[in-house]
Design an enzyme around this catalytic site. Structure first.
Site, short mmCIF file in Angstrom:
data_model
loop_
_atom_site.label_atom_id
_atom_site.label_comp_id
_atom_site.label_asym_id
_atom_site.label_seq_id
_atom_site.Cartn_x
_atom_site.Cartn_y
_atom_site.Cartn_z
N HIS A 76 0.35 -29.93 53.66
CA HIS A 76 1.40 -29.05 53.13
C HIS A 76 1.51 -27.75 53.92
CE1 HIS A 76 4.17 -27.58 50.10
NE2 HIS A 76 4.05 -28.72 49.44
N GLU A 110 6.44 -32.69 55.51
CA GLU A 110 5.34 -33.43 54.90
C GLU A 110 5.57 -34.93 55.10
OE1 GLU A 110 5.27 -32.07 50.78
OE2 GLU A 110 6.27 -30.27 51.46
N HIS A 118 1.99 -33.65 43.43
CA HIS A 118 0.88 -33.46 44.36
C HIS A 118 -0.48 -33.76 43.71
CE1 HIS A 118 3.87 -32.18 47.05
NE2 HIS A 118 3.86 -30.88 46.86
C1 GAL Z 1 6.83 -29.46 47.84
C2 GAL Z 1 7.78 -29.96 46.79
C3 GAL Z 1 8.47 -28.77 46.17
C4 GAL Z 1 7.46 -27.78 45.62
C5 GAL Z 1 6.39 -27.48 46.66
C6 GAL Z 1 5.24 -26.68 46.13
O1 GAL Z 1 6.19 -30.51 48.49
O2 GAL Z 1 8.72 -30.83 47.39
O3 GAL Z 1 9.36 -29.20 45.15
O4 GAL Z 1 6.89 -28.28 44.46
O5 GAL Z 1 5.87 -28.65 47.20
O6 GAL Z 1 5.60 -25.39 45.84
#
Ligand code: GAL
Length: 325
Positions: A181, A292, A107
């Protein structure tokens, strides 16, 4: 005339142990009230008339600079999902990135877009009200090349739609892939166990135990087969989902349904991927589901995936629509 409006306010949030002053905006229609704020260009709440909040709520009051922040409702960038081994090369240059997820970049790195305070501008056009958030990510930010001017606009329409419109431009070749998210929970409380999900995906991106994206596989005969509505409970649910489904190019991307209330959310997007993440690391576990819409994970290192390269003179665009009924 429509009954759409934007209510503005200010608030103090906890950020890195101190208080950060932020701007809040409520996009209001006859049936929905979407609350967004400038910290992380975050979707904080989507409320029905009876007060039910369709996104997992307790972002309010938490320290949003914490490393286990869960990215709740925030805008994600520069690159949503993982870039394997925190590096990629472009035009013959190798770019090492901030590794914030074991060996990988997740991210956008430790100081991703969710950590930034965005500039906000309320907007109105026929049939919709919105807020446009914009931010500059400087050359070298978390290791990414080029200055990147990024924006996301949240629109609430008179037709019960919540729309996310993303844009970005750069001054040097770079990579970009944004998403939101939010953790959806159409019950407004508890877990997602009484939800049913349908996704227009024949394939998914498999991963190894370090969550490095590996093969693209058929969903046929697997627990990733959401082509027909599949309950988010029972033996197949296991420890939950955290996988990217490869969307078929036409038709709605996904439909999330909550059986007891009959509430439904349909998602349409122009993106190739849908990361399905069932809040496996949040407390309470499975309190919401991240849907997402995004590029495929690790695309900067995968010439076989759709390109995520952005060059000067081009504009990155993404539109994702959520329709509630
Ligand atoms: C998601 C990701 C997960 C985790 C989460 C944040 O988008 O796929 O593995 O990292 O974000 O807690």
């Amino acid at each position: 005339m429509d009954s759409l409006g934007v209510e503005t306010g200010v608030a103090g949030i906890r950020f890195g142990g101190s208080t950060r002053s932020i701007q809040t905006f409520a996009l209001v229609s006859e049936t929905l009230r979407a609350m967004v704020w400038d910290q992380g260009a975050t979707l904080v709440a989507v409320e029905l008339e009876d007060g039910t909040n369709l996104v997992q709520a307790p972002v309010v009051g938490d320290d949003l600079a914490a490393t286990d922040r869960g990215y709740r409702g925030s805008t994600i960038g520069r690159y949503a999902n993982r870039i394997a081994n925190a590096r990629f090369s472009l035009g013959g240059t190798d770019y090492p990135l901030d590794a914030n997820d074991g060996l990988h970049t997740l991210h956008g790195g430790e100081i991703g877009f969710d950590q930034l305070l965005w500039r906000a501008e309320p907007l109105k056009r026929t049939g919709s009200v919105g807020v446009r958030f914009s931010v500059r990510s400087p050359d070298g930010d978390q290791g990414f090349p080029g200055n990147l001017d990024a924006a996301v606009t949240y629109w609430l329409t008179a037709a019960n739609e919540l729309v996310f419109e993303y844009e970005a431009v750069c001054d040097a070749p770079t990579v970009v892939a944004m998403t939101n998210h939010a953790y959806w929970n159409l019950a407004g409380q508890g877990t997602i166990s009484e939800h049913i999900l349908q996704v227009n995906a024949d394939r998914f991106v498999d991963m190894d135990e370090l969550k490095t994206p590996t093969e693209v596989r058929s969903v046929a005969g697997t627990r990733f087969d959401f082509r027909l509505p599949r309950p988010l409970s029972g033996p197949d649910f296991g420890d939950g989902y955290d996988h990217c489904l490869v969307l078929e190019p036409s038709g709605p991307a996904a439909v999330l349904m909550h059986g007891p209330s009959g509430r439904r959310m349909m998602i349409e997007t122009d993106q190739p991927g849908l990361q399905v993440y069932t809040a496996n690391n949040l407390q309470p576990r499975h309190c919401g589901i991240g849907l997402e819409t995004q590029a495929l994970p690790n695309s900067p290192n995968r010439p076989d995936f759709p390109s995520v390269v952005l060059r000067p003179g081009e504009t990155y665009r993404q539109v994702t629509r959520h329709r509630f009924s």
